[in-house]
Design an enzyme around this catalytic site. Structure first.
Site, PDB file in Angstrom:
ATOM      1  N   GLN A   1      37.517  38.956  42.021  1.00  0.00           N
ATOM      2  CA  GLN A   1      38.805  38.995  41.337  1.00  0.00           C
ATOM      3  C   GLN A   1      38.620  39.083  39.829  1.00  0.00           C
ATOM      4  O   GLN A   1      37.595  38.678  39.292  1.00  0.00           O
ATOM      5  CB  GLN A   1      39.641  37.772  41.714  1.00  0.00           C
ATOM      6  CG  GLN A   1      40.077  37.804  43.154  1.00  0.00           C
ATOM      7  CD  GLN A   1      40.965  36.636  43.540  1.00  0.00           C
ATOM      8  OE1 GLN A   1      41.437  35.889  42.705  1.00  0.00           O
ATOM      9  NE2 GLN A   1      41.199  36.492  44.839  1.00  0.00           N
ATOM     10  N   GLY A   2      39.620  39.646  39.166  1.00  0.00           N
ATOM     11  CA  GLY A   2      39.595  39.746  37.716  1.00  0.00           C
ATOM     12  C   GLY A   2      38.807  40.922  37.182  1.00  0.00           C
ATOM     13  O   GLY A   2      38.558  41.016  35.980  1.00  0.00           O
ATOM     14  N   LYS A   3      38.419  41.844  38.060  1.00  0.00           N
ATOM     15  CA  LYS A   3      37.615  42.999  37.641  1.00  0.00           C
ATOM     16  C   LYS A   3      38.399  44.309  37.713  1.00  0.00           C
ATOM     17  O   LYS A   3      37.837  45.372  37.512  1.00  0.00           O
ATOM     18  CB  LYS A   3      36.362  43.102  38.509  1.00  0.00           C
ATOM     19  CG  LYS A   3      35.455  41.894  38.407  1.00  0.00           C
ATOM     20  CD  LYS A   3      34.290  41.993  39.365  1.00  0.00           C
ATOM     21  CE  LYS A   3      33.491  40.723  39.397  1.00  0.00           C
ATOM     22  NZ  LYS A   3      32.386  40.693  38.495  1.00  0.00           N
ATOM     23  N   GLY A   4      39.677  44.227  38.050  1.00  0.00           N
ATOM     24  CA  GLY A   4      40.492  45.437  38.129  1.00  0.00           C
ATOM     25  C   GLY A   4      40.480  46.105  39.494  1.00  0.00           C
ATOM     26  O   GLY A   4      41.105  47.147  39.681  1.00  0.00           O
TER      27      GLY A   4
ATOM     28  N   ALA B   1      50.082  38.059  41.246  1.00  0.00           N
ATOM     29  CA  ALA B   1      50.377  39.261  42.037  1.00  0.00           C
ATOM     30  C   ALA B   1      51.629  39.957  41.511  1.00  0.00           C
ATOM     31  O   ALA B   1      51.660  41.193  41.420  1.00  0.00           O
ATOM     32  CB  ALA B   1      50.537  38.905  43.510  1.00  0.00           C
TER      33      ALA B   1
ATOM     34  N   ARG C   1      52.727  40.051  38.481  1.00  0.00           N
ATOM     35  CA  ARG C   1      52.352  40.786  37.254  1.00  0.00           C
ATOM     36  C   ARG C   1      51.626  42.078  37.609  1.00  0.00           C
ATOM     37  O   ARG C   1      51.863  43.119  37.003  1.00  0.00           O
ATOM     38  CB  ARG C   1      51.475  39.919  36.353  1.00  0.00           C
ATOM     39  CG  ARG C   1      52.253  38.963  35.489  1.00  0.00           C
ATOM     40  CD  ARG C   1      51.385  38.339  34.409  1.00  0.00           C
ATOM     41  NE  ARG C   1      50.202  37.657  34.925  1.00  0.00           N
ATOM     42  CZ  ARG C   1      50.176  36.402  35.329  1.00  0.00           C
ATOM     43  NH1 ARG C   1      51.270  35.666  35.306  1.00  0.00           N
ATOM     44  NH2 ARG C   1      49.057  35.866  35.762  1.00  0.00           N
ATOM     45  N   LEU C   2      50.723  42.008  38.586  1.00  0.00           N
ATOM     46  CA  LEU C   2      50.005  43.205  39.021  1.00  0.00           C
ATOM     47  C   LEU C   2      50.985  44.250  39.528  1.00  0.00           C
ATOM     48  O   LEU C   2      50.953  45.414  39.105  1.00  0.00           O
ATOM     49  CB  LEU C   2      48.997  42.853  40.129  1.00  0.00           C
ATOM     50  CG  LEU C   2      48.381  44.030  40.875  1.00  0.00           C
ATOM     51  CD1 LEU C   2      47.529  44.890  39.953  1.00  0.00           C
ATOM     52  CD2 LEU C   2      47.571  43.535  42.065  1.00  0.00           C
ATOM     53  N   TYR C   3      51.870  43.853  40.429  1.00  0.00           N
ATOM     54  CA  TYR C   3      52.815  44.801  41.024  1.00  0.00           C
ATOM     55  C   TYR C   3      53.755  45.383  39.972  1.00  0.00           C
ATOM     56  O   TYR C   3      53.994  46.592  39.956  1.00  0.00           O
ATOM     57  CB  TYR C   3      53.606  44.126  42.146  1.00  0.00           C
ATOM     58  CG  TYR C   3      52.745  43.585  43.258  1.00  0.00           C
ATOM     59  CD1 TYR C   3      51.576  44.238  43.655  1.00  0.00           C
ATOM     60  CD2 TYR C   3      53.075  42.411  43.920  1.00  0.00           C
ATOM     61  CE1 TYR C   3      50.779  43.733  44.672  1.00  0.00           C
ATOM     62  CE2 TYR C   3      52.283  41.902  44.951  1.00  0.00           C
ATOM     63  CZ  TYR C   3      51.135  42.569  45.309  1.00  0.00           C
ATOM     64  OH  TYR C   3      50.354  42.065  46.310  1.00  0.00           O
TER      65      TYR C   3
END
Length: 179
Positions: free
Chosen positions: A117-120, A153, A155-157
């Site tokens: 996680q945290g690597k894009g 999640a 924020r990602l979406y």
């Protein structure tokens, strides 16, 4: 990448050209991550590999287990389970389906193992899944549900273009991405 963002927030003394250079470097980094990430249909021989992937303990309530997801895929032929690889190594799992209730494509699962996680990789995989679904003639949008407390999640979406619809299903906020 986070360092660059930190500098941008902290650095009112950065020139416009320095800010542009940092943003350009950030985009190049993301493009490199995209190239190293592959999203492929999961074959039976890879089930054990996917079963070994785990989210952080504090995220376990946000996503169904991979075991439950594979079981759902066995029971529902509309489900398409996917393995996410980075530089050839399995790093995550995703699954989408054409939902029989509403006739829309849903991303049912997206998880990246805690070690990666945290690597894009999640963003890169999500982008590839959206690109795949966009090629389907009967896919004007993609839907997913997210637990309200899963802010990371969300924020990602939102970062890739999903918008909150205002609907809530089984306690999850429904989000929609228009193709």
């Amino acid at each position: 990448m986070a360092t660059h963002i930190h500098h941008l927030k902290m650095g009112a003394n950065l020139s416009a050209s320095q800010e542009y250079a940092m943003l350009k470097e950030e985009r190049q980094h993301f493009a490199a991550e995209m190239r190293s990430v592959a999203v492929e249909k999961l074959c039976v021989e890879e089930h054990d590999c996917v079963l070994s992937l785990r989210v952080h303990a504090n995220q376990a309530s946000f996503v169904a287990s991979n075991s439950d997801s594979l079981e759902e895929a066995e029971d529902n032929p509309a489900c398409v389970p996917l393995i996410i690889r980075a530089a050839g190594e399995p790093v995550g799992f995703a699954m989408y389906a054409l939902d029989e209730d509403d006739g829309k494509y849903w991303i049912y699962r997206l998880m990246v193992d805690e070690r990666f996680q945290g690597k894009g990789y999640g963003r890169a995989a999500l982008t590839q899944i959206l690109n795949t679904l966009a090629e389907l003639p009967d896919c004007p949008c993609v839907i997913l549900g997210v637990k309200p407390e899963n802010k990371q999640a969300r924020r990602l979406y939102e970062g890739v273009g999903f918008r909150i619809t205002g609907d809530v299903i089984d306690g999850e906020i429904v989000m929609k991405y228009d193709i």
